[in-house]
Scaffold this motif. Structure first.
Motif, PDB file in Angstrom:
ATOM      1  N   ALA A 194     -13.060 -26.780 -13.302  1.00  0.00           N
ATOM      2  CA  ALA A 194     -14.227 -26.047 -13.345  1.00  0.00           C
ATOM      3  C   ALA A 194     -15.387 -26.748 -13.617  1.00  0.00           C
ATOM      4  CB  ALA A 194     -14.173 -25.118 -14.470  1.00  0.00           C
ATOM      5  N   ILE A 195     -15.322 -27.984 -14.601  1.00  0.00           N
ATOM      6  CA  ILE A 195     -16.590 -28.829 -14.954  1.00  0.00           C
ATOM      7  C   ILE A 195     -16.804 -29.855 -13.699  1.00  0.00           C
ATOM      8  CG2 ILE A 195     -17.219 -30.458 -16.386  1.00  0.00           C
ATOM      9  CD1 ILE A 195     -15.433 -29.432 -18.434  1.00  0.00           C
ATOM     10  N   ARG A 196     -15.639 -30.387 -13.200  1.00  0.00           N
ATOM     11  CA  ARG A 196     -15.794 -31.385 -11.834  1.00  0.00           C
ATOM     12  C   ARG A 196     -16.520 -30.860 -11.007  1.00  0.00           C
ATOM     13  NH1 ARG A 196     -13.552 -36.375 -12.330  1.00  0.00           N
ATOM     14  NH2 ARG A 196     -11.784 -36.636 -13.887  1.00  0.00           N
ATOM     15  N   ILE A 197     -16.063 -29.651 -10.144  1.00  0.00           N
ATOM     16  CA  ILE A 197     -16.455 -28.915  -9.036  1.00  0.00           C
ATOM     17  C   ILE A 197     -17.960 -28.164  -9.311  1.00  0.00           C
ATOM     18  CG2 ILE A 197     -15.848 -27.295  -7.300  1.00  0.00           C
ATOM     19  CD1 ILE A 197     -12.958 -27.892  -7.692  1.00  0.00           C
ATOM     20  N   THR A 198     -18.042 -27.808 -10.493  1.00  0.00           N
ATOM     21  CA  THR A 198     -19.337 -27.212 -10.648  1.00  0.00           C
ATOM     22  C   THR A 198     -20.351 -28.486 -10.643  1.00  0.00           C
ATOM     23  OG1 THR A 198     -18.680 -25.523 -12.112  1.00  0.00           O
ATOM     24  CG2 THR A 198     -20.655 -25.961 -12.383  1.00  0.00           C
ATOM     25  N   ALA A 199     -20.097 -29.667 -11.363  1.00  0.00           N
ATOM     26  CA  ALA A 199     -21.096 -30.843 -11.332  1.00  0.00           C
ATOM     27  C   ALA A 199     -21.327 -31.273  -9.999  1.00  0.00           C
ATOM     28  CB  ALA A 199     -20.495 -32.001 -12.306  1.00  0.00           C
TER      29      ALA A 199
ATOM     30  N   ALA B 126     -16.353 -19.676 -19.167  1.00  0.00           N
ATOM     31  CA  ALA B 126     -17.615 -19.748 -19.898  1.00  0.00           C
ATOM     32  C   ALA B 126     -17.971 -21.282 -20.578  1.00  0.00           C
ATOM     33  CB  ALA B 126     -17.222 -18.578 -21.078  1.00  0.00           C
ATOM     34  N   ILE B 127     -16.805 -21.901 -20.643  1.00  0.00           N
ATOM     35  CA  ILE B 127     -17.354 -23.268 -21.497  1.00  0.00           C
ATOM     36  C   ILE B 127     -17.537 -24.359 -20.021  1.00  0.00           C
ATOM     37  CG2 ILE B 127     -16.132 -25.221 -22.520  1.00  0.00           C
ATOM     38  CD1 ILE B 127     -14.459 -23.081 -24.238  1.00  0.00           C
ATOM     39  N   GLY B 128     -16.632 -24.245 -18.894  1.00  0.00           N
ATOM     40  CA  GLY B 128     -16.718 -25.185 -17.957  1.00  0.00           C
ATOM     41  C   GLY B 128     -17.773 -25.210 -17.108  1.00  0.00           C
ATOM     42  N   ILE B 129     -18.310 -24.193 -16.692  1.00  0.00           N
ATOM     43  CA  ILE B 129     -19.653 -23.945 -15.837  1.00  0.00           C
ATOM     44  C   ILE B 129     -20.845 -24.332 -16.437  1.00  0.00           C
ATOM     45  CG2 ILE B 129     -21.014 -22.454 -14.748  1.00  0.00           C
ATOM     46  CD1 ILE B 129     -18.704 -20.913 -13.695  1.00  0.00           C
ATOM     47  N   PRO B 130     -21.112 -24.058 -17.654  1.00  0.00           N
ATOM     48  CA  PRO B 130     -22.487 -24.469 -18.548  1.00  0.00           C
ATOM     49  C   PRO B 130     -22.309 -26.385 -18.798  1.00  0.00           C
ATOM     50  CG  PRO B 130     -21.625 -22.763 -19.700  1.00  0.00           C
ATOM     51  CD  PRO B 130     -20.550 -23.065 -18.764  1.00  0.00           C
TER      52      PRO B 130
ATOM     53  N   ARG C  94     -35.998 -23.635 -16.157  1.00  0.00           N
ATOM     54  CA  ARG C  94     -34.891 -22.712 -15.835  1.00  0.00           C
ATOM     55  C   ARG C  94     -35.063 -21.828 -14.616  1.00  0.00           C
ATOM     56  NH1 ARG C  94     -32.807 -19.479 -20.215  1.00  0.00           N
ATOM     57  NH2 ARG C  94     -32.344 -17.274 -19.495  1.00  0.00           N
ATOM     58  N   GLN C  95     -36.514 -21.682 -14.027  1.00  0.00           N
ATOM     59  CA  GLN C  95     -36.769 -21.100 -12.729  1.00  0.00           C
ATOM     60  C   GLN C  95     -35.846 -21.597 -11.694  1.00  0.00           C
ATOM     61  OE1 GLN C  95     -40.703 -20.526 -12.857  1.00  0.00           O
ATOM     62  NE2 GLN C  95     -40.702 -18.474 -13.481  1.00  0.00           N
ATOM     63  N   THR C  96     -35.961 -23.107 -11.646  1.00  0.00           N
ATOM     64  CA  THR C  96     -35.170 -24.042 -10.608  1.00  0.00           C
ATOM     65  C   THR C  96     -33.827 -23.935 -10.566  1.00  0.00           C
ATOM     66  OG1 THR C  96     -37.205 -25.347 -10.744  1.00  0.00           O
ATOM     67  CG2 THR C  96     -35.193 -26.204  -9.780  1.00  0.00           C
ATOM     68  N   LEU C  97     -33.542 -23.589 -12.007  1.00  0.00           N
ATOM     69  CA  LEU C  97     -31.962 -23.485 -12.041  1.00  0.00           C
ATOM     70  C   LEU C  97     -31.288 -22.331 -11.587  1.00  0.00           C
ATOM     71  CD1 LEU C  97     -29.093 -24.513 -13.294  1.00  0.00           C
ATOM     72  CD2 LEU C  97     -29.885 -23.557 -15.328  1.00  0.00           C
ATOM     73  N   PHE C  98     -31.989 -21.179 -11.797  1.00  0.00           N
ATOM     74  CA  PHE C  98     -31.533 -19.865 -11.723  1.00  0.00           C
ATOM     75  C   PHE C  98     -31.701 -19.408 -10.114  1.00  0.00           C
ATOM     76  CE2 PHE C  98     -30.877 -19.685 -16.081  1.00  0.00           C
ATOM     77  CZ  PHE C  98     -29.572 -19.004 -15.898  1.00  0.00           C
ATOM     78  N   LYS C  99     -32.796 -20.025  -9.557  1.00  0.00           N
ATOM     79  CA  LYS C  99     -33.523 -19.714  -8.300  1.00  0.00           C
ATOM     80  C   LYS C  99     -33.220 -20.870  -7.035  1.00  0.00           C
ATOM     81  CE  LYS C  99     -35.840 -15.953  -9.625  1.00  0.00           C
ATOM     82  NZ  LYS C  99     -35.603 -14.654  -9.201  1.00  0.00           N
TER      83      LYS C  99
END
Length: 638
Positions: A213-218, A152-156, A240-245
């Motif tokens: 979680a932070i490193r690999i997501t980045a 919940a903290i690391g992915i954002p 926002r659309q580019t992020l989620f799509k």
């Protein structure tokens, strides 16, 4: 008319490259012989800084419910995490062993097919057969809470860092320090601010497992194709659309790896979190370590390994599944039947595992360990005594009898030579801080153990890595062993070490070596395999033998990978040596353990944890700097 002599470059006196380092080494030897035994900073258990930290804890405990920081902030965090843990625990207890077995089997089946599904059913049932059902459920609940909070903290944060280079540059040094810190170092401040129990254990596990979680997501977000992003923007999509799509769907498989690594890190930490009274399987392992009984530790260790393997295989199956992959109807039906059957059996079968279906082999394991100790006594004693007499004792005597300022100057010189001025100054600051903290002698003892363990780790890692790189058949045999070794939590490695060598310093070294060797082997193998085939062919066509090819071409060109292997070996060895304080390693690890188990020594354990972090930063910066610096040959050519 007088003639002037012209000096040519060939007539100048050339100083050999080894002359300056040799001269400096001679000066240090002379200084050691002259000043030996002075300014050694012996350990004082009653040092004022230790007592001050202990008094601070007493004050915090007395004012935990009337200080505004605790009353309106920290206590609420603790209550929220405690409530979340209680929720997960209640749900798992309500499902009972039939429900958990059915649901876990169904989820694993959906993730990776019938093999992983049946393995999950067998693995969950194994918790009951081992007589550790309740402890396993508590561990699952603690891991679930910790991983949920970490993600919940690391992915954002990881998404933000992947989209913004500035954020990535700011957050990277923080993550470096968090990953350098040994697991024990998290416990003291969290016990200070969040007391002890499940909430403190969950928070400690969350902090330890959040960096991947932070490193690999980045990494996943930054690796998304710019073409896809530009196409989305050109079609008028908002950010926002580019992020989620675009970003998140294309980064899905790599982000599943982030979840996998977070779970693995959490499983490693929940065992250690038992030192601050976190529930679960860690209690059985700590109890076995304190009594030096492998029979008590082994069932809990096996349960941790089974849990780690099941979660790892499930998450890896999700990671390898393509973003457009669809589940087969057969799998959906089978998983549904399994889950419904498990839930339907809840009111029929007892929710706790029946005692008559458990296996108790504590006495048999202890008997086997005693047999091994008596049968292999000569071999294990010879190895232990040889390493202690030839490496450990001389190096420890050298470091503990040298003046602190001479050790600091020696580290400064080595760091400057290997990694440059910035790493040298960082190392010096860390050593000066350790001297001021009052744990110099124990730090030198820990450094001795780390140096010996890293030396053995690198020798073994180089040999196995080179062998795997040069023999595909051997690599195929070795790779699944390395996979299994990297899945196991750190504490599991203490089992064979304790069985073979009892509670000594060498026990911690042996456990550290088998814990740190797998990543070193992988990095060395990948580095040698990464040497361009054209270079290898050119050297072979020039008449190089197999040995010349290795020493003159492959190892020099794999220098960065080997230095990275050394860095990882140091970090992992340091973490494991501190854990080895539970099995006779002494020094800083013992101080930390005593600080948690004996309230009057809390200050000493807290300060020892800080010193361990400083030691880790010092060693990490030196090896990372060596990785980034060009080789002497390249510097000379430029």
């Amino acid at each position: 008319m007088s003639s002037t002599a012209v000096t040519t470059p060939s007539s100048r006196l050339k100083v050999p490259r080894w002359a300056v380092p040799a001269g400096v080494a001679v000066l240090f030897v002379v200084a050691y012989l002259v000043f030996r035994g002075t300014a050694t900073l012996p350990h004082d258990k009653e040092a004022p800084q230790f007592l001050a930290v202990t008094d601070l804890r007493e004050w915090i405990d007395d004012h935990r419910n009337d200080n505004p920081l605790f009353l309106y902030f920290l206590n609420y965090i603790r209550l929220f995490v405690g409530w979340l843990y209680g929720l997960f625990q209640s749900v798992l207890y309500a499902l009972g062993w039939p429900g958990i077995t059915g649901v876990m089997g169904a989820l694993a089946w959906l993730a990776g097919g019938w093999r992983i599904g049946l393995a999950a059913v067998a693995g969950v049932s194994a918790f009951g057969f081992l007589g550790l059902w309740q402890s396993s459920v508590d561990t699952l609940a603690l891991v679930a809470v910790s991983v949920l909070l970490s993600l919940a903290i690391g992915i954002p944060l990881g998404v933000w860092a992947g989209l913004s280079g500035r954020v990535r540059r700011v957050i990277t040094p923080v993550l470096d320090v968090m990953q350098i810190m040994p697991t024990f170092a998290y416990l003291a401040p969290l016990a200070l601010f969040f007391h002890i129990g499940a909430p403190a254990g969950a928070i400690a596990t969350m902090i330890y497992s959040i960096p991947p979680a932070i490193r690999i997501t980045a990494l996943a977000i930054s690796g998304v194709s710019p073409t896809a992003v530009e196409a989305s923007s050109s079609l008028g999509a908002t950010g926002r659309q580019t992020l989620f799509k675009v970003y998140l769907p294309l980064a899905r498989s790599t982000m599943a790896l982030a979840v996998n690594q977070t779970i693995m890190m959490a499983l490693s930490m929940v065992v250690i979190a038992n030192l601050i009274s976190a529930p679960g399987l860690g209690g059985d392992i700590i109890r076995g370590l304190s009594r030096a009984q492998v029979g008590i530790m082994l069932p809990a260790g096996v349960a941790i390994v089974i849990m780690a393997v099941l979660l790892d295989r499930t998450m890896m199956a999700i990671a390898h599944r393509g973003p457009h992959a669809r589940l087969r109807t057969v799998d959906l039906v089978a998983a549904g039947v399994l889950a419904v059957a498990g839930v339907a059996l809840i009111p029929v079968l007892p929710r706790t595992w029946p005692d008559d279906l458990t296996l108790n082999f504590v006495a048999e394991v202890n008997d086997a360990v005693r047999w091994a100790e008596t049968s292999w006594y000569g071999v294990t004693t010879f190895i232990k005594d040889l390493t202690t007499g030839v490496l450990l004792n001389p190096l420890e005597t050298l470091l503990t009898s040298s003046p602190w300022w001479l050790v600091a100057l020696a580290v400064l010189a080595v760091a400057w030579r290997v990694s440059g001025v910035r790493a040298a100054l960082t190392a010096l600051v860390c050593l000066l801080a350790i001297a001021l903290l009052g744990v110099w002698e124990h730090t030198m003892q820990t450094l001795t153990t780390v140096v010996v363990a890293v030396f053995v780790t690198l020798v073994a890692g180089l040999l196995l890595g080179v062998a795997a790189a040069r023999s595909p058949r051997y690599s195929a045999v070795q790779r699944p062993i390395l996979d299994a070794a990297q899945t196991m939590p750190a504490f599991v490695y203490l089992l064979p070490a304790l069985a073979l060598f009892e509670t000594t310093r060498f026990t911690a070294i042996f456990a550290s070596v088998i814990y740190a060797v797998p990543p070193v082997v992988r990095l060395v193998e990948d580095g040698i395999k990464g040497v361009p085939a054209t270079v290898v062919e050119a050297a072979t066509s020039a008449g190089s033998t197999s040995g010349q090819l290795l020493w003159k071409v492959q190892l020099p060109m794999a220098r960065r990978a080997i230095l990275l292997a050394a860095n990882q070996g140091i970090v992992m060895t340091l973490a494991m040596v501190v854990v080895g304080g539970l099995v006779g390693a002494g020094a800083l690890g013992y101080d930390v353990v005593v600080g948690f188990s004996q309230r009057p020594d809390f200050g000493m354990g807290f300060v020892a944890g800080i010193a361990t972090v400083l030691l880790g930063i010092m060693l990490d910066r030196i090896t990372q700097g060596a990785d980034r610096r060009p080789s002497p040959r390249k510097r000379k050519s430029t």
